[in-house]
Scaffold this active site. Sequence first.
Site, PDB file in Angstrom:
ATOM      1  N   ASP A   1       0.870  -1.164   0.000  1.00  0.00           N
ATOM      2  CA  ASP A   1       0.000   0.000   0.000  1.00  0.00           C
ATOM      3  C   ASP A   1       0.917   1.227   0.000  1.00  0.00           C
ATOM      4  OD1 ASP A   1      -2.356   1.624   0.431  1.00  0.00           O
ATOM      5  OD2 ASP A   1      -1.690   1.789   2.510  1.00  0.00           O
TER       6      ASP A   1
ATOM      7  N   ASP B   1      -0.022   5.107   1.170  1.00  0.00           N
ATOM      8  CA  ASP B   1      -0.127   6.032   2.298  1.00  0.00           C
ATOM      9  C   ASP B   1      -0.325   5.266   3.597  1.00  0.00           C
ATOM     10  OD1 ASP B   1      -0.101   8.502   3.476  1.00  0.00           O
ATOM     11  OD2 ASP B   1      -2.219   8.900   3.158  1.00  0.00           O
TER      12      ASP B   1
END
Length: 250
Positions: A18, A20
């Site tokens: 991922d 953020d």
Amino acid sequence: MEYTTPPFEVSFKGLLFDMDGTIIDSTAAVVKHWHTVGNEIGVDPEVILQTSHGRRSIDMLKVLSPEKANWEYVRHMEALLPKLHGADATEIPGARALLDALISAGARWTIVTSGTEPLVGGWLDVMRLPRPRHLVTAESVADGKPDPACYILGREKLGLSAGDGPEILVLEDSPAGIRAGKAAGCKVLGLATSHTAEQVLAAEPDWVVRDLRSVRMVGAEGGGGGDGGVTLQISDALAAAAPTAAATTE
């Protein structure tokens, strides 16, 4: 809850990151961004922020402001975020070192994010972080996290099959993303960077750590050709998740 497990090693064929909360922390920038957007579309920014993390902007807008829920608007407003608030973002501790090690080993890895391509590209440029060969962004799939489509596509972009799922590691911080990774059949490492340890655990990842300082590459196969696996050492994981870790490191 204590992050006290001794170091253990696990091997994977590929890693799906991922963005953020996993590679960078852009919380301060996102708060400013959603205040601007919220005021623009007439929606209380605090309402947006309560449920926005880990979800695509277009999915949020479909509920809060349907007339703005189109890719032209979303890509435009997300492209502005790193340009206007780039100074507010920081690296997740340990992220750059882990990415550099994977790149040096020729390991399979990519980024799977709820952000659009202009947002991801903007952040990678501002932060001077490495860009993977393939990206999975908000535009890549019909449904965002917690739907597993993004991680299934990420697995495919690495040239791996559904049967490789248990040997693919998803690195995530949001409950929605953790559930997406698990639903895709992957192992999931949860980071308690944006949510409480209790919230991360509730999404049922395989392991939980504070940040990526707990993850170190200690071995690689394939001679750097991009098709070999890597062995990671995970340390100081959350004790509550230790039984799962022990069961997968035989």
